[in-house]
Design an enzyme around this catalytic site. Structure first.
Site, short mmCIF file in Angstrom:
data_model
loop_
_atom_site.label_atom_id
_atom_site.label_comp_id
_atom_site.label_asym_id
_atom_site.label_seq_id
_atom_site.Cartn_x
_atom_site.Cartn_y
_atom_site.Cartn_z
N GLY A 193 -19.66 7.07 3.57
CA GLY A 193 -18.77 7.43 2.46
C GLY A 193 -19.47 7.14 1.14
N TYR A 194 -19.57 8.16 0.28
CA TYR A 194 -20.24 7.92 -1.01
C TYR A 194 -19.30 8.28 -2.15
CZ TYR A 194 -24.71 6.49 -2.99
OH TYR A 194 -25.73 5.76 -3.61
N GLY A 195 -18.07 7.77 -2.05
CA GLY A 195 -17.09 7.94 -3.12
C GLY A 195 -17.18 6.76 -4.06
N ASN A 196 -16.06 6.33 -4.57
CA ASN A 196 -16.05 5.24 -5.54
C ASN A 196 -16.76 3.98 -5.00
OD1 ASN A 196 -15.07 2.82 -6.88
ND2 ASN A 196 -13.79 4.20 -8.08
N VAL A 197 -16.33 3.52 -3.85
CA VAL A 197 -16.87 2.25 -3.33
C VAL A 197 -18.31 2.42 -2.86
CG1 VAL A 197 -16.54 0.46 -1.57
CG2 VAL A 197 -14.54 1.52 -2.65
N GLY A 198 -18.53 3.44 -2.03
CA GLY A 198 -19.86 3.62 -1.45
C GLY A 198 -20.93 3.89 -2.50
N LYS A 213 0.86 -1.19 0.00
CA LYS A 213 0.00 0.00 0.00
C LYS A 213 0.89 1.22 0.00
CE LYS A 213 -4.42 1.16 0.34
NZ LYS A 213 -5.56 0.46 -0.29
P1 NAD Z 1 -13.08 7.93 -2.42
O1 NAD Z 1 -12.04 8.96 -2.22
O2 NAD Z 1 -13.65 7.73 -3.77
O3 NAD Z 1 -14.31 8.20 -1.41
C1 NAD Z 1 -14.16 8.35 -0.04
C2 NAD Z 1 -15.48 8.82 0.54
O4 NAD Z 1 -15.39 8.88 1.96
C3 NAD Z 1 -15.89 10.23 0.09
O5 NAD Z 1 -17.29 10.23 -0.12
C4 NAD Z 1 -15.51 11.09 1.29
O6 NAD Z 1 -16.25 12.31 1.36
C5 NAD Z 1 -15.90 10.13 2.40
N1 NAD Z 1 -15.37 10.45 3.72
C6 NAD Z 1 -14.15 10.93 4.07
N2 NAD Z 1 -14.09 11.10 5.41
C7 NAD Z 1 -15.29 10.70 5.90
C8 NAD Z 1 -15.85 10.62 7.19
N3 NAD Z 1 -15.17 10.99 8.28
N4 NAD Z 1 -17.12 10.14 7.33
C9 NAD Z 1 -17.83 9.76 6.25
N5 NAD Z 1 -17.35 9.82 5.00
C10 NAD Z 1 -16.11 10.29 4.83
O7 NAD Z 1 -12.46 6.58 -1.84
P2 NAD Z 1 -12.83 5.08 -2.22
O8 NAD Z 1 -11.95 4.66 -3.32
O9 NAD Z 1 -14.30 4.96 -2.35
O10 NAD Z 1 -12.31 4.31 -0.92
C11 NAD Z 1 -13.14 4.22 0.24
C12 NAD Z 1 -12.63 3.06 1.09
O11 NAD Z 1 -12.70 1.85 0.32
C13 NAD Z 1 -11.18 3.16 1.54
O12 NAD Z 1 -11.05 2.53 2.79
C14 NAD Z 1 -10.43 2.36 0.50
O13 NAD Z 1 -9.22 1.86 0.97
C15 NAD Z 1 -11.42 1.24 0.29
N6 NAD Z 1 -11.24 0.52 -0.99
C16 NAD Z 1 -11.28 1.18 -2.17
C17 NAD Z 1 -11.14 0.47 -3.35
C18 NAD Z 1 -11.30 1.13 -4.68
O14 NAD Z 1 -11.36 0.41 -5.69
N7 NAD Z 1 -11.37 2.44 -4.79
C19 NAD Z 1 -10.91 -0.91 -3.31
C20 NAD Z 1 -10.89 -1.56 -2.08
C21 NAD Z 1 -11.06 -0.82 -0.92
#
Ligand code: NAD
Length: 368
Positions: A177-182, A72
């Protein structure tokens, strides 16, 4: 930082005073292949957090039967507070600084605040398309923006519901969290008939007992940057997600989200870990005693790394989704069944399976 029979094998800290780039790569274990893991860009990332995430990747790749080790990376920067140009400079400086281990020992990918655009810059700086996955399609990539991780989280949730004899339809769901994963988990879950009542992001938490619309959430994010701009939203602090009156809670943001002191608040019967390291084994044990089932991160969110592997071997997006469909429900069911039979938490079972595989590979690995 803790060291044990698995790793970490290498910890690299890099700093570029001119750019203000300060970051880390932790290569946890390479017995099964090059260390795989995303680059996280947050204001408070530490080498210790990166090491814990690298270990989660070691387990995840082993359980998903991928020829990748665990690694990582993290860059200390609040991506929302810096300009696009500065972010680009940070990625270039970081790529140059860690070039020596890429791609033989470390293959990067997207994570919090890094996307296919940063992967394009990273691969171009290294000068090798194998330097990272999650690249844009024009570079032969399968960007994580197609939603592979969120799709896997959805499949894990569906399988867990079937195991628990819970009908996903009309179940109330909260997503942290409503980014990529959410957001992709939210999209597929609402398509399957679940009701999304609580969604949080960095800006706060919004709640509607009648259900939030995924499309309107995406509109609020696209136009104003946060779910709190959802029409007529009732905005609460994002921590309140733990109090949500829901059947299922999906974590998809920060590490250590649920601590022992939070367990009392949780109403959900099922927690699916879309984010990495949101709950420790000790806390999962307390949750399990309370009758709350948890799908561990390294099972539920493996969709991203499965798609990364398919990209790495030059496969297609369709093949990535097919491999996710074959892997995640099967692993979720296996872990839940064994957990039920042995009266132990799913994470403990999954950890043992992964550990066994890694330690066996370490024994036969020429380099370790
Ligand atoms: P991202 O940057 O696309 O989204 C992150 C989200 O979390 C955003 O909506 C942000 O506003 C929100 N956030 C930040 N701080 C917060 C808080 N205190 N409370 C609530 N929401 C909050 O990131 P992502 O890629 O969706 O990753 C999210 C998680 O999933 C991470 O733990 C990452 O390691 C894990 N993950 C991601 C992937 C991937 O393909 N992107 C794969 C496996 C695991």
């Amino acid at each position: 930082m803790e060291f044990d029979a698995v790793g970490p094998e290498k910890i690299i800290e890099v700093y570029n005073p001119k750019i203000g780039m300060h970051g880390f790569v932790v290569i946890d274990n390479t017995a099964l292949g090059p260390g795989k893991g995303g680059i996280r860009m947050t204001g408070n990332v530490t080498s210790n957090e990166v090491a814990r995430l690298a270990r989660a990747m070691t387990w995840k790749c082993a359980l998903a039967d991928l020829p990748f080790g665990g690694a990582k990376a993290g860059i200390i920067a609040d991506a929302q507070q810096i300009s696009k140009g500065h972010k680009e400079d940070m990625i270039i400086a970081f790529a140059n600084a860690i070039k020596i281990v890429v791609p033989d020992l470390y293959v990067a990918g997207p994570d919090i605040s890094t996307t296919m655009e940063e992967m394009r810059i990273f691969a171009e700086t290294i000068g090798d398309l194998s330097a990272c996955t999650g690249k844009p399609a024009q570079m032969g990539g399968i960007p994580h923006e197609v939603g592979t991780t969120g799709y896997g989280v959805f499949l894990a949730t569906k399988q867990a519901c079937e195991f628990l004899a819970m009908d996903l339809k009309n179940k109330k769901i909260a997503i942290e969290g409503y980014g990529n994963v959410g957001s992709f988990a939210g999209k597929f879950l609402t398509q399957a008939g679940a009701i999304l009542t609580d969604v949080s992001d960095k800006g706060g938490l919004i709640h509607d007992p009648n259900g939030l619309s995924h499309d309107k959430l995406m509109d609020a994010i696209a136009h104003k940057g946060s779910v709190v701009y959802y029409p007529n939203a009732n905005v609460l602090p994002n921590d309140a997600i733990l109090d949500a009156e829901v059947d299922i809670l999906i974590t998809a943001a920060i590490p250590d989200r649920i601590k022992a002191k939070d367990v009392e608040k949780i109403k959900a019967k099922l927690i699916v870990e879309g984010s990495n390291i949101p709950i420790s084994l000790e806390v999962e044990k307390i949750l399990h005693e309370k009758g709350i089932w948890v799908v561990p991160d390294f099972i539920a969110n493996a969709g991203g790394v499965i798609s990364s592997y398919i990209e790495y071997i030059h496969g297609t997006e369709k093949e990535a989704f097919q491999r996710i469909e074959k892997t995640i429900p099967k692993n979720t069911l296996k872990i839940f069944e064994q957990s039920n039979a042995q009266g132990r938490v799913p994470r403990e079972i999954a950890l043992e399976l992964a550990q066994e595989k890694i330690l066996k590979a370490c024994k036969t690995c020429r380099y370790l």
